[in-house]
Design a protein around this motif. Structure first.
Motif, PDB file in Angstrom:
ATOM      1  N   SER A   2       0.824  -1.135   0.177  1.00 44.03           N
ATOM      2  CA  SER A   2      -0.169   0.056   0.136  1.00 44.03           C
ATOM      3  C   SER A   2       0.942   0.595   0.063  1.00 44.03           C
ATOM      4  CB  SER A   2      -1.094  -0.250   1.278  1.00 44.03           C
ATOM      5  OG  SER A   2      -0.083   0.000   2.219  1.00 44.03           O
ATOM      6  N   ASP A   3       0.346   2.070   0.037  1.00 45.39           N
ATOM      7  CA  ASP A   3       0.217   3.597  -0.196  1.00 45.39           C
ATOM      8  C   ASP A   3       0.649   4.419   0.917  1.00 45.39           C
ATOM      9  OD1 ASP A   3       1.689   6.094   0.077  1.00 45.39           O
ATOM     10  OD2 ASP A   3       0.836   6.953  -1.854  1.00 45.39           O
ATOM     11  N   VAL A   4       1.238   3.778   2.005  1.00 46.28           N
ATOM     12  CA  VAL A   4       0.886   4.286   3.588  1.00 46.28           C
ATOM     13  C   VAL A   4       0.263   6.232   3.673  1.00 46.28           C
ATOM     14  CG1 VAL A   4       1.623   2.323   4.828  1.00 46.28           C
ATOM     15  CG2 VAL A   4       3.217   4.502   4.593  1.00 46.28           C
ATOM     16  N   SER A   5       1.080   6.791   3.122  1.00 48.20           N
ATOM     17  CA  SER A   5       1.132   7.887   3.340  1.00 48.20           C
ATOM     18  C   SER A   5      -0.521   8.450   2.096  1.00 48.20           C
ATOM     19  CB  SER A   5       2.642   8.692   2.539  1.00 48.20           C
ATOM     20  OG  SER A   5       1.966   8.511   1.015  1.00 48.20           O
ATOM     21  N   THR A   6      -0.980   7.615   1.535  1.00 49.54           N
ATOM     22  CA  THR A   6      -2.123   8.177   1.226  1.00 49.54           C
ATOM     23  C   THR A   6      -3.269   7.472   1.979  1.00 49.54           C
ATOM     24  OG1 THR A   6      -2.029   6.843  -0.557  1.00 49.54           O
ATOM     25  CG2 THR A   6      -1.569   8.835  -1.249  1.00 49.54           C
ATOM     26  N   GLY A   7      -3.670   6.416   2.285  1.00 48.10           N
ATOM     27  CA  GLY A   7      -4.033   5.743   3.479  1.00 48.10           C
ATOM     28  C   GLY A   7      -4.602   4.290   2.428  1.00 48.10           C
ATOM     29  N   THR A   8      -4.400   4.784   1.055  1.00 45.64           N
ATOM     30  CA  THR A   8      -5.583   3.542   0.261  1.00 45.64           C
ATOM     31  C   THR A   8      -4.445   2.376   0.286  1.00 45.64           C
ATOM     32  OG1 THR A   8      -3.466   4.050  -1.380  1.00 45.64           O
ATOM     33  CG2 THR A   8      -5.170   5.553  -1.651  1.00 45.64           C
ATOM     34  N   GLY A   9      -5.045   0.996   0.411  1.00 42.11           N
ATOM     35  CA  GLY A   9      -4.775  -0.339   0.250  1.00 42.11           C
ATOM     36  C   GLY A   9      -4.958  -1.029   1.711  1.00 42.11           C
ATOM     37  N   THR A  10      -4.434  -1.607   1.846  1.00 43.29           N
ATOM     38  CA  THR A  10      -3.480  -3.207   2.618  1.00 43.29           C
ATOM     39  C   THR A  10      -2.304  -2.045   3.263  1.00 43.29           C
ATOM     40  OG1 THR A  10      -4.936  -4.706   1.871  1.00 43.29           O
ATOM     41  CG2 THR A  10      -3.483  -4.858   3.554  1.00 43.29           C
ATOM     42  N   GLY A  11      -2.418  -2.025   4.896  1.00 39.39           N
ATOM     43  CA  GLY A  11      -1.668  -1.455   5.763  1.00 39.39           C
ATOM     44  C   GLY A  11      -0.122  -2.340   5.757  1.00 39.39           C
ATOM     45  N   LYS A  12       1.108  -2.101   5.845  1.00 39.76           N
ATOM     46  CA  LYS A  12       2.321  -3.515   5.687  1.00 39.76           C
ATOM     47  C   LYS A  12       2.099  -3.730   7.287  1.00 39.76           C
ATOM     48  CE  LYS A  12       4.695   0.130   3.628  1.00 39.76           C
ATOM     49  NZ  LYS A  12       5.047   1.126   2.493  1.00 39.76           N
ATOM     50  N   VAL A  13       3.203  -4.714   7.178  1.00 40.43           N
ATOM     51  CA  VAL A  13       4.129  -5.418   9.070  1.00 40.43           C
ATOM     52  C   VAL A  13       5.012  -4.187   8.807  1.00 40.43           C
ATOM     53  CG1 VAL A  13       3.715  -7.294  10.443  1.00 40.43           C
ATOM     54  CG2 VAL A  13       2.293  -7.238   8.513  1.00 40.43           C
ATOM     55  N   VAL A  14       5.286  -3.815   9.590  1.00 38.81           N
ATOM     56  CA  VAL A  14       6.481  -3.173   9.842  1.00 38.81           C
ATOM     57  C   VAL A  14       7.099  -3.558  11.409  1.00 38.81           C
ATOM     58  CG1 VAL A  14       7.151  -0.345  10.105  1.00 38.81           C
ATOM     59  CG2 VAL A  14       5.628  -1.081   8.638  1.00 38.81           C
ATOM     60  N   VAL A  15       8.023  -3.471  10.727  1.00 41.54           N
ATOM     61  CA  VAL A  15       9.011  -3.786  12.474  1.00 41.54           C
ATOM     62  C   VAL A  15       9.532  -2.475  13.004  1.00 41.54           C
ATOM     63  CG1 VAL A  15      11.013  -4.671  13.413  1.00 41.54           C
ATOM     64  CG2 VAL A  15       9.598  -6.015  12.583  1.00 41.54           C
ATOM     65  N   ASN A  16       9.149  -2.056  14.502  1.00 45.23           N
ATOM     66  CA  ASN A  16       9.297  -0.473  14.733  1.00 45.23           C
ATOM     67  C   ASN A  16       9.831  -0.748  16.201  1.00 45.23           C
ATOM     68  OD1 ASN A  16       8.853   2.390  15.208  1.00 45.23           O
ATOM     69  ND2 ASN A  16       6.985   2.653  14.431  1.00 45.23           N
ATOM     70  N   ARG A  17      11.391   0.123  15.808  1.00 49.29           N
ATOM     71  CA  ARG A  17      12.351  -0.226  16.845  1.00 49.29           C
ATOM     72  C   ARG A  17      13.007   1.533  17.098  1.00 49.29           C
ATOM     73  NH1 ARG A  17      14.830  -5.207  16.633  1.00 49.29           N
ATOM     74  NH2 ARG A  17      12.583  -6.214  17.379  1.00 49.29           N
ATOM     75  N   ALA A  18      13.141   1.865  17.627  1.00 48.22           N
ATOM     76  CA  ALA A  18      14.154   2.896  18.506  1.00 48.22           C
ATOM     77  C   ALA A  18      16.177   1.556  18.663  1.00 48.22           C
ATOM     78  CB  ALA A  18      13.603   4.133  19.830  1.00 48.22           C
ATOM     79  N   MET A  19      16.175   2.239  18.775  1.00 47.28           N
ATOM     80  CA  MET A  19      18.118   1.421  18.779  1.00 47.28           C
ATOM     81  C   MET A  19      19.102   2.655  19.099  1.00 47.28           C
ATOM     82  SD  MET A  19      19.938  -1.010  16.271  1.00 47.28           S
ATOM     83  CE  MET A  19      20.131   0.646  15.270  1.00 47.28           C
ATOM     84  N   SER A  20      20.097   1.875  19.907  1.00 45.46           N
ATOM     85  CA  SER A  20      20.803   2.723  20.722  1.00 45.46           C
ATOM     86  C   SER A  20      21.631   2.907  19.268  1.00 45.46           C
ATOM     87  CB  SER A  20      21.296   2.259  22.062  1.00 45.46           C
ATOM     88  OG  SER A  20      21.868   1.310  21.954  1.00 45.46           O
ATOM     89  N   LEU A  21      23.028   3.842  19.427  1.00 49.23           N
ATOM     90  CA  LEU A  21      24.293   3.233  18.221  1.00 49.23           C
ATOM     91  C   LEU A  21      24.750   2.311  18.327  1.00 49.23           C
ATOM     92  CD1 LEU A  21      24.574   4.298  15.631  1.00 49.23           C
ATOM     93  CD2 LEU A  21      26.986   5.575  17.340  1.00 49.23           C
ATOM     94  N   ASP A  22      25.341   1.488  19.400  1.00 52.84           N
ATOM     95  CA  ASP A  22      25.662  -0.008  19.194  1.00 52.84           C
ATOM     96  C   ASP A  22      23.982  -1.165  19.139  1.00 52.84           C
ATOM     97  OD1 ASP A  22      24.601   0.771  22.335  1.00 52.84           O
ATOM     98  OD2 ASP A  22      25.990   0.073  23.351  1.00 52.84           O
ATOM     99  N   GLY A  23      23.422  -0.883  18.971  1.00 51.87           N
ATOM    100  CA  GLY A  23      21.966  -2.460  18.894  1.00 51.87           C
ATOM    101  C   GLY A  23      21.430  -2.231  19.517  1.00 51.87           C
ATOM    102  N   PHE A  24      21.025  -2.130  20.715  1.00 52.51           N
ATOM    103  CA  PHE A  24      20.329  -2.279  21.554  1.00 52.51           C
ATOM    104  C   PHE A  24      18.960  -1.952  22.273  1.00 52.51           C
ATOM    105  CE2 PHE A  24      24.705  -3.305  23.220  1.00 52.51           C
ATOM    106  CZ  PHE A  24      24.434  -4.669  24.033  1.00 52.51           C
ATOM    107  N   ILE A  25      17.790  -2.344  22.105  1.00 51.86           N
ATOM    108  CA  ILE A  25      16.549  -1.705  21.936  1.00 51.86           C
ATOM    109  C   ILE A  25      16.037  -1.499  23.118  1.00 51.86           C
ATOM    110  CG2 ILE A  25      15.850  -2.476  19.401  1.00 51.86           C
ATOM    111  CD1 ILE A  25      14.513  -4.678  20.943  1.00 51.86           C
ATOM    112  N   ALA A  26      16.828  -1.755  24.077  1.00 54.13           N
ATOM    113  CA  ALA A  26      16.314  -1.877  25.744  1.00 54.13           C
ATOM    114  C   ALA A  26      17.772  -1.916  26.330  1.00 54.13           C
ATOM    115  CB  ALA A  26      15.555  -2.379  25.823  1.00 54.13           C
TER     116      ALA A  26
END
Length: 182
Positions: A2-26
């Protein structure tokens, strides 16, 4: 896709992470308060607008509950927790799922209403990646070295090939986006 910016179609499955520069998410003991020093929900309005539901594991859910008093939560629509053992006391803001991973993703994706399904948490994300259920990875790289904690991906994940399609910087945060190659 889909094009999520326009909200059309079927959404994507997105892994969403904040990460430190050395590779840690927590950090150690699953500490995540350091993220709020650099990244807040209002800093990523386009991601928030494109998100219709979130799927997390029980560990990530418990960490988020402990952090609830540290500020407003990330509001990514309907919230689903995949777990073997739902809590004794129900949480009216969350749907606990005890099914297999594919069914959990399908259920949460359906609830997303055509928007993206965000996958949060190391274990659930790794399982989704291993089973080919992820379309995109979104990483907020934060300017901090944690030295220890929960890695971006657990040992044994195996090789996953990615195609970079966007990198931006806003203030101290660098955002990287990748398509998962199939």
């Amino acid at each position: 896709m889909s094009d999520v910016s326009t909200g059309t179609g079927t959404g994507k499955v997105v892994v969403n992470r904040a990460m430190s520069l050395d590779g840690f998410i927590a950090g150690p003991d699953h500490a995540m308060g350091w993220i709020a020093e650099y990244l807040t929900a209002d800093a990523v309005p386009e991601v928030m607008a494109a998100t219709g539901a979130m799927l997390v594991g029980r560990g990530t859910y418990e960490v988020a509950r402990r952090m609830a008093d540290q500020g407003p939560a990330y509001d990514g629509g309907a919230q689903f927790v995949l777990t073997h053992e739902p809590p004794d006391e129900p949480d009216p803001t969350v749907t606990f799922l005890t099914c297999d991973l594919e069914e959990a993703v399908a259920t949460a994706r359906s609830a997303a209403g055509g928007k993206n399904l965000e996958i949060l948490g190391a274990d659930v994300a790794a399982q989704c990646l291993q089973r080919g259920l992820v379309d995109e990875i979104l990483v907020y790289v934060l300017p901090v070295l944690l030295g220890d904690g929960v890695r971006f991906s657990p040992p044994g994940l195996g090789r996953i090939d990615l195609e970079p399609f966007s990198n931006t910087r806003s203030g101290a945060v660098t955002t990287l986006r990748f398509h998962v190659r199939r």
